[in-house]
Motif scaffolding. Sequence first.
Motif, mmCIF file in Angstrom:
data_model
loop_
_atom_site.group_PDB
_atom_site.id
_atom_site.type_symbol
_atom_site.label_atom_id
_atom_site.label_comp_id
_atom_site.label_asym_id
_atom_site.label_seq_id
_atom_site.Cartn_x
_atom_site.Cartn_y
_atom_site.Cartn_z
ATOM 1 N N ASP B 368 86.651 49.187 18.389
ATOM 2 C CA ASP B 368 87.901 49.793 17.920
ATOM 3 C C ASP B 368 87.793 51.283 18.158
ATOM 4 O O ASP B 368 86.794 51.898 17.774
ATOM 5 C CB ASP B 368 88.085 49.518 16.420
ATOM 6 C CG ASP B 368 88.633 48.118 16.183
ATOM 7 O OD1 ASP B 368 88.932 47.431 17.186
ATOM 8 O OD2 ASP B 368 88.737 47.713 15.020
ATOM 9 N N ARG B 369 88.778 51.874 18.747
ATOM 10 C CA ARG B 369 88.650 53.276 19.132
ATOM 11 C C ARG B 369 89.799 54.083 18.548
ATOM 12 O O ARG B 369 90.944 53.607 18.502
ATOM 13 C CB ARG B 369 88.693 53.370 20.671
ATOM 14 C CG ARG B 369 88.263 54.710 21.198
ATOM 15 C CD ARG B 369 86.765 54.858 21.131
ATOM 16 N NE ARG B 369 86.311 56.138 21.648
ATOM 17 C CZ ARG B 369 85.042 56.489 21.705
ATOM 18 N NH1 ARG B 369 84.099 55.663 21.280
ATOM 19 N NH2 ARG B 369 84.679 57.660 22.172
ATOM 20 N N ARG B 370 89.481 55.287 18.136
ATOM 21 C CA ARG B 370 90.520 56.197 17.643
ATOM 22 C C ARG B 370 91.090 56.935 18.866
ATOM 23 O O ARG B 370 90.340 57.565 19.618
ATOM 24 C CB ARG B 370 89.899 57.178 16.648
ATOM 25 C CG ARG B 370 90.919 57.971 15.885
ATOM 26 C CD ARG B 370 90.830 57.719 14.370
ATOM 27 N NE ARG B 370 91.900 58.389 13.689
ATOM 28 C CZ ARG B 370 92.978 57.741 13.202
ATOM 29 N NH1 ARG B 370 93.069 56.439 13.309
ATOM 30 N NH2 ARG B 370 93.931 58.417 12.583
ATOM 31 N N VAL B 371 92.397 56.836 19.036
ATOM 32 C CA VAL B 371 93.038 57.440 20.212
ATOM 33 C C VAL B 371 94.168 58.350 19.776
ATOM 34 O O VAL B 371 94.908 58.036 18.846
ATOM 35 C CB VAL B 371 93.552 56.341 21.178
ATOM 36 C CG1 VAL B 371 94.264 56.962 22.369
ATOM 37 C CG2 VAL B 371 92.413 55.448 21.657
ATOM 38 N N TRP B 372 94.247 59.494 20.442
ATOM 39 C CA TRP B 372 95.295 60.476 20.136
ATOM 40 C C TRP B 372 96.386 60.380 21.175
ATOM 41 O O TRP B 372 96.119 60.049 22.334
ATOM 42 C CB TRP B 372 94.625 61.859 20.168
ATOM 43 C CG TRP B 372 95.563 63.030 20.108
ATOM 44 C CD1 TRP B 372 95.980 63.664 18.986
ATOM 45 C CD2 TRP B 372 96.146 63.723 21.214
ATOM 46 N NE1 TRP B 372 96.815 64.701 19.308
ATOM 47 C CE2 TRP B 372 96.929 64.756 20.677
ATOM 48 C CE3 TRP B 372 96.091 63.569 22.597
ATOM 49 C CZ2 TRP B 372 97.648 65.647 21.475
ATOM 50 C CZ3 TRP B 372 96.808 64.439 23.398
ATOM 51 C CH2 TRP B 372 97.574 65.466 22.836
ATOM 52 N N PHE B 373 97.614 60.619 20.780
ATOM 53 C CA PHE B 373 98.669 60.731 21.805
ATOM 54 C C PHE B 373 99.575 61.914 21.526
ATOM 55 O O PHE B 373 99.737 62.365 20.405
ATOM 56 C CB PHE B 373 99.460 59.426 21.958
ATOM 57 C CG PHE B 373 100.242 59.021 20.739
ATOM 58 C CD1 PHE B 373 99.609 58.367 19.676
ATOM 59 C CD2 PHE B 373 101.600 59.261 20.664
ATOM 60 C CE1 PHE B 373 100.337 57.985 18.560
ATOM 61 C CE2 PHE B 373 102.329 58.880 19.545
ATOM 62 C CZ PHE B 373 101.690 58.240 18.494
#
Lengths: 277, 402
Positions: B368-373
């Motif tokens: 599970d990865r924390r991703v910014w947009f």
Amino acid sequence: MADTTTRAKVRWGLLDLAVVVFALTPVLWIMSLSFKTPATLTDGKFIPREWTLENYRTIFATDQFVRALVNSIGIALIATSIAVVLGAMAAYAISRLDFPGKRMLIGVSLLIAMFPQVSLVSPLFEIERQLGLFDTWPGLILPYITFALPLAIYTLSAFFKQIPWDLEKAAKMDGATQGQAFRRVIAPLAAPGLFTTAILVFIFCWNDFLFAISLTSTERSRTVPVALSFFTGASQFEDPTGAICAAAVVITVPIILFVLFFQRRIVSGLTSGAVKG
Amino acid sequence: MADIVLDKVSKKFPDGTIAVRDVDLEIADGEFVILVGPSGCGKSTTLNMIAGLEDISSGELRIGGERVNDKAPRDRDIAMVFQSYALYPNMTVRENMAFPLRLAKLDKETITRKVEEAAKVLELTPLLDRKPANLSGGQRQRVAMGRAIVRQPKAFLMDEPLSNLDAKLRVQMRTVVSRLQKQLATTTVYVTHDQTEAMTLGDRVVIMRGGAIQQVGPPQELYDHPNNLFVAGFIGSPSMNFLTATVDEGRLRTALGDVPIGDRIRRELEGADAPRDLILGIRPEHFEDAELIDEETRRRGAEFTAPVDIVESMGSDKYVYLSVEGERATSAELEELAADAGAADFSGAGSNLVTRLSAESTVTEGEDRRVWFNLEKIHLFDPSDGRNLTLHEGRAAGALAD
């Protein structure tokens, strides 16, 4: 593996031989008869015991056969060229354009091709006598064209359909008129089709007996197949078989020449490289 | 050399189908314009109408200021390169290229000179006496180009000229076409269904759909400021991600969490007939691994956590496929795009996000990865008509704009 391929070759070779023998035996038989003397004509031997050119001399001795030969060549050539030119134009229109009555045109031409010719002979005879065409060259050329056209249109439209339409568009973009595009781009590519059609139509005209015997009465326009049937021997009591055979051999020659001459032009795959794939 | 003007040009076929509808387009002298769209969008018909190979049902076509609706292709002085090349197989390369000049009745020396000049430009000199059947695909393509440039027409029309080449050759020929067009400075209209070609070649790109123009502009502008859902989805590879978004209490509820919206968008959404459900669009490069973001940038976006499905490392960056909950965004435009890409029947449950992260990211498959947009780069579309709501005076300003 090698064994099976040899056997396959032998099998195919025998099959091919059988077909060739089946097809050529009658022709060779006629040739053999044409070289026999009247006395040995019915001896049943394939290879003549006595060779003679007498039969050939007989047929060329009178004007009758030569006249018929000239008629045949002339009539067949004229009918062929007209039918191929008209057929090419019609086939081009059929394969490229969508015009009203197109289906009807195709249907009618198919109908003509199917129509039994023998049922047309009597009306044609009457019509031609009224019009003064009876026993003239045009009197034979016209029906020949009529019956050869459907054949020409069908063969040619198949050829035209194979030619990519893009070529024509390209020619137009390059500054060609419709006519120029046809003459300089499409016609050269359709040449094999034109030659094939020409051969078929020529053979049709050359072989015809029915129209020729019904619509002619004198040497003026009598063609070879008909002339053959009027052959008599050197004397009234002599059997003309030898002469008929010699004549049959002679009239086969132009056909062979015609086919050989055009066969070299029928190069398949002429359009390759025009478009991808 | 001339400009080409299409003034409300339409094409209606005898069976009643309308292939092209009221196309208005002005192509400046020397400009390189690309017509692009999925198959059946009317781009080739439009080109054929300019060429004169198809009649114009209504409207007016002017080349160099002159109305040419009723002129035959040969009187329009334009050259065309066909997708199939359409070389004359019975003529050599030299004769193929000389054909338009011979039809124009130029004298022999001029023809020889011009053919040799054109052959030199396209490096065809050693092939001049060959027949098309003995040429490779790329060589045939160059001959087709040579036949077009040899008579220096007012304009070039190209109908998917590269689509029959293999991928490597296509990239190579793309630069050839581009260089040739700059060198000759001749007005060019180029039809393609390949959005990469469209983005890389043209001065301006015209995106068509169902016979109508969707948007016209320089490639970058179409990419950054798409007018509607269709343009947004068509341009870009991998294409833009689309998610459903619901307006609720001044925020957008999406599969990526709640997204705040700025005053301008809020005002747009306040009207009684304003849509409740929106489609949110965001391009793969506007995502980033949350670990690699500095504070300054972090404030301009939002973050979410999602399971990583697949990682494709390209060397320069990583394509990371994330699975997210929630429904797929659906609309007529998106379905058409999917059908064109051949992916209509390929849709798993939930939706898949394509993201492009930095190569330094340590993301691995399965975690599970924390991703910014980036919130400034998202687009909001009205699903009913595909309109881009974030567009203001032709500029897309993201969801936060005030």
